[in-house]
Enzyme design. Sequence first.
Site, PDB file in Angstrom:
ATOM      1  CB  SER A  35      12.469   5.458  -5.864  1.00  0.00           C
ATOM      2  OG  SER A  35      11.816   4.311  -6.382  1.00  0.00           O
ATOM      3  CG  HIS A 147       9.816   0.675  -4.329  1.00  0.00           C
ATOM      4  ND1 HIS A 147       9.108   1.195  -5.389  1.00  0.00           N
ATOM      5  CD2 HIS A 147      11.103   0.548  -4.763  1.00  0.00           C
ATOM      6  CE1 HIS A 147       9.918   1.364  -6.414  1.00  0.00           C
ATOM      7  NE2 HIS A 147      11.136   0.987  -6.069  1.00  0.00           N
ATOM      8  CG  HIS A 148       8.766   7.136  -4.420  1.00  0.00           C
ATOM      9  ND1 HIS A 148       7.492   7.672  -4.326  1.00  0.00           N
ATOM     10  CD2 HIS A 148       9.622   8.179  -4.257  1.00  0.00           C
ATOM     11  CE1 HIS A 148       7.584   8.969  -4.118  1.00  0.00           C
ATOM     12  NE2 HIS A 148       8.864   9.302  -4.065  1.00  0.00           N
ATOM     13  CB  SER A 149       6.075   1.387  -6.763  1.00  0.00           C
ATOM     14  OG  SER A 149       6.418   0.384  -5.822  1.00  0.00           O
ATOM     15  CG  ASN A 324       3.906   7.429  -6.072  1.00  0.00           C
ATOM     16  OD1 ASN A 324       4.817   7.955  -5.433  1.00  0.00           O
ATOM     17  ND2 ASN A 324       3.660   6.125  -6.018  1.00  0.00           N
TER      18      ASN A 324
END
Length: 468
Positions: A35, A147-149, A324
């Site tokens: 991701s 990174h999506h985190s 997120n």
Amino acid sequence: MPTMHDALSSWGGPPDLSAWEALMWRAEGDHRTRSTGVVVELLDSEPDWERMVLAHKRLTQRIPRLRERIVEPLMPLVSPAWSPDLDFDLDCHLQHVHAPRGGSLEEVYGLAAAFAGRPLDPNRPPWEALLIGGLADGRAAYLLKLHHSLCDGLGMLQLLDLTHGHSADPREFDGEPDPAPRRVETSAGLLVNRLVAQIAAAPADLVRLSADVIGRSMADPIGVATGAVRFGTSLFRVLTPPPAQRSPVLRDGGTSYRLLTHNVPLDTLRAAGKAAGGSVNDAFLAALLGTFRRYHEHAGAFVEHIPMAIPISLRTDRDPLGGNKFAGARFAGPVGEPDPRARIAMIREVITQARAEPAIGFLDLLAPVLSRLPGMVLTELSSEMTGGSDLQASNLGGIGRTLYVAGARVSHIYPIGPRPGVAAMVTVVSYEGTCCVGVNLDPDAITDVPAFGACLRAGFDEVLDLAE
């Protein structure tokens, strides 16, 4: 009123990853569930490298999250947490290359595809940046990989607004104080401290939960029962795969990336959506489905629907910057509808229903359990959840001002989203009156890339014609 210092120091949210962020982080080991996304910015000139390094040093000092790495507990009984990287080295995150040949956009996109496909070092803060110089007419490109985190699409736009200059003035960020030092976490300490805190809080949490449930049940028993039934029914709809088969034209994918971009006037796309009773986002999705309709026709196939997915933001004004807050919605995209006006109306109805689902955020309930599964099991489950579509698309929103990178003006911004097992991930950002469309496609699934590019242009043109 929050100050710039507050916004910089708080971007990224609390130290513990949410269960959803932990799930994305722990599924990073397989390309199907990776991701990581990239932002490609085209610059009107090449920034001075020393100024570029100084700007990144200054900003990473003032946004602590950019100097933090993810620490895993000894056992996956609690969520990972952010911790200062005591060995932070900017040289490991910021690099500078020159285009080896003519410096065309195609060359930039080739370098960006390789950059996007290279996994991040899990032992360092999960981001990298790359300046590409030597482009035609003295231009340059700036690539930022996240990174999506770290954040979702809206969190990324917040980061761009915080980290990019308002002008070419090199003194713009001077005078901002550094934030207070953050706590350093270890794998053992993280496990012990979080478990102790959870055990200590469990009785009080249980009492509050029980009192809340009992109180609501006594005050409105019919309403509570009705709500439970509505949620259960909604959860069934959300979990049920969309009524569409995977396309016979889009072959099984691989690990390669191929990037395409397209520019669309924002006002025209908005007017086209309005002419059909829809929004900018409805018109955007209708254009993409028109693209896939034409590509299937090019391949000699007719498909009525394809399974597709979009993110739906759950963010409110009370949420911290970064992080997120989103959920995924899956549905059958009406790719076979030739009339763009009818297609926009169909999409608007589907999206309206998806946003209204009570169980739209169901993964928040499952993520605490899923994120604790063994790596191989987690990867397979995540792949099943994200890879059942042919197309993923996301309208990230807009940036309301001109951005500068170390004095160089940003002319275009193309978001290149992660592609979890789908043929194409298409994202768009509105910037300076232009919808900048970024396509991350799998050349093993979409085998005729030039034809797909032509279909992309024609798909948008047929929707834009509604604005006339």
